[in-house]
Design a protein around this motif. Structure first.
Motif, short mmCIF file in Angstrom:
data_model
loop_
_atom_site.label_atom_id
_atom_site.label_comp_id
_atom_site.label_asym_id
_atom_site.label_seq_id
_atom_site.Cartn_x
_atom_site.Cartn_y
_atom_site.Cartn_z
N LYS A 1 -49.24 18.68 -8.62
CA LYS A 1 -48.52 19.43 -9.77
C LYS A 1 -49.62 19.74 -11.06
O LYS A 1 -49.47 20.74 -11.53
CB LYS A 1 -47.45 18.59 -10.45
N ALA A 2 -50.44 18.83 -11.45
CA ALA A 2 -51.39 18.91 -12.28
C ALA A 2 -52.33 20.08 -11.88
O ALA A 2 -52.85 21.06 -12.83
CB ALA A 2 -52.23 17.64 -12.49
N LEU A 3 -52.71 20.03 -10.69
CA LEU A 3 -53.78 21.12 -10.20
C LEU A 3 -52.99 22.63 -10.29
O LEU A 3 -53.66 23.40 -10.75
CB LEU A 3 -54.02 20.86 -8.84
N GLU A 4 -51.71 22.46 -9.95
CA GLU A 4 -50.91 23.85 -9.97
C GLU A 4 -51.00 24.44 -11.41
O GLU A 4 -51.00 25.69 -11.84
CB GLU A 4 -49.56 23.67 -9.44
N ARG A 5 -50.71 23.43 -12.59
CA ARG A 5 -50.68 23.95 -13.88
C ARG A 5 -51.95 24.53 -14.45
O ARG A 5 -52.20 25.40 -15.19
CB ARG A 5 -50.40 22.57 -14.65
N GLN A 6 -52.99 23.91 -13.92
CA GLN A 6 -54.59 24.28 -14.07
C GLN A 6 -54.56 25.88 -13.56
O GLN A 6 -55.26 26.66 -14.38
CB GLN A 6 -55.49 23.43 -13.69
#
Length: 275
Positions: free
Chosen positions: A270-275
């Motif tokens: 999820k964090a990677l997608e936000r980035q």
């Protein structure tokens, strides 16, 4: 038999596959009921190709869907009911009839007038369809009343959306989205009670009510529930694949990782997608 762009050759191919003496044993034994799931599956594969913007796949999938139409028409022809040509004539008749502003009355110029005219023509067709079914002795279980035009054969989410749209046309609808959120919270509470009861039929009933309310909020904010869920499905696939790949890189097996480990990797995805 050679590939051809001539649709008549496709009909010949289908007839050859269904030939009782020389055809394919699998094709010969099929019925409308056994082929029906494949027809639905092919329609979804067309939609998938469109969503991926894959024109090569779209060409192939449209061919597969067309083959399903030819298959059904061949079986109907064998029964003496109708032929592929009758299918073509029926849809042309319907489209010409529903577009008099193109083929007969150029005075219907606005989208609103076209929509009104379309509804009137469909209402006439509905009455004619009911008369045909009555002559054949076909008993309709859900085809009556104001919601009778909403088919039960479509996906449940789509059926729910169309039922709500149809009811809204006569004023059975909330005027804004906020009360629907209250309804969703109410349905969640009833689902909690059902879960505590442990009664599977009650749980299923309350779950259906909750999903129906979620469809309603989607309708009010112009978010098609089917497409919204498909987007979430795609997101779930991406994030779960991240879990798999991360575990593979670390030499761990998916089935042995445990929920806590997988949840941590999920949050990382999820964090990677936000980035």
């Amino acid at each position: 038999m050679q590939p051809s762009k001539d649709v008549m050759r496709l009909l010949d191919l289908m007839a050859a596959l269904r030939d009782r003496q020389t055809g394919c044993p699998w094709d010969v034994e099929q019925t409308f009921e056994t082929i029906k799931p494949y027809t639905i599956e092919e329609a979804y594969e067309v939609a998938d190709a469109i969503e991926r913007n894959d024109m090569d796949d779209l060409k192939d999938e449209l061919g597969d869907l067309l083959f399903q139409v030819v298959f059904h028409a061949q079986m109907a022809s064998e029964l003496g009911e109708f032929s592929f040509g009758d299918v073509v004539a029926a849809v042309m008749t319907k489209m010409i009839r529903r577009h008099p502003h193109v083929f007969a009355r150029p005075d219907v110029a606005t989208p609103q007038a076209v929509k009104l005219q379309w509804d009137e023509i469909k209402a006439t067709e509905k009455r004619e369809r009911a008369e045909r079914r009555e002559r054949r002795g076909i008993v309709e279980t859900c085809g009556h009343g104001h919601l009778g035009s909403v088919a039960r054969s479509q996906p449940a989410l789509t059926e729910a959306l169309k039922l709500q749209q149809r009811a809204a046309k006569v004023g059975f609808d909330w005027s804004e989205a906020e009360p629907i959120l209250d309804k969703i919270e109410e349905e969640i509470g009833e689902l909690r009670e059902a879960l505590r009861s442990g009664k599977s039929d009650k749980i299923s009933d309350e779950l259906g009510d909750l999903i129906f309310a979620l469809v309603n909020i989607g309708r009010h904010v112009d978010a098609d529930p089917e497409q919204a869920l498909r987007g979430t499905n795609a997101k779930f696939r991406r994030r779960f694949r991240h879990i798999e790949k991360s575990l593979e890189q670390e030499g761990e097996k998916l089935a042995e990782a445990g929920l806590e480990r997988m949840e941590a990797l999920w949050q990382a995805a999820k964090a990677l997608e936000r980035q």
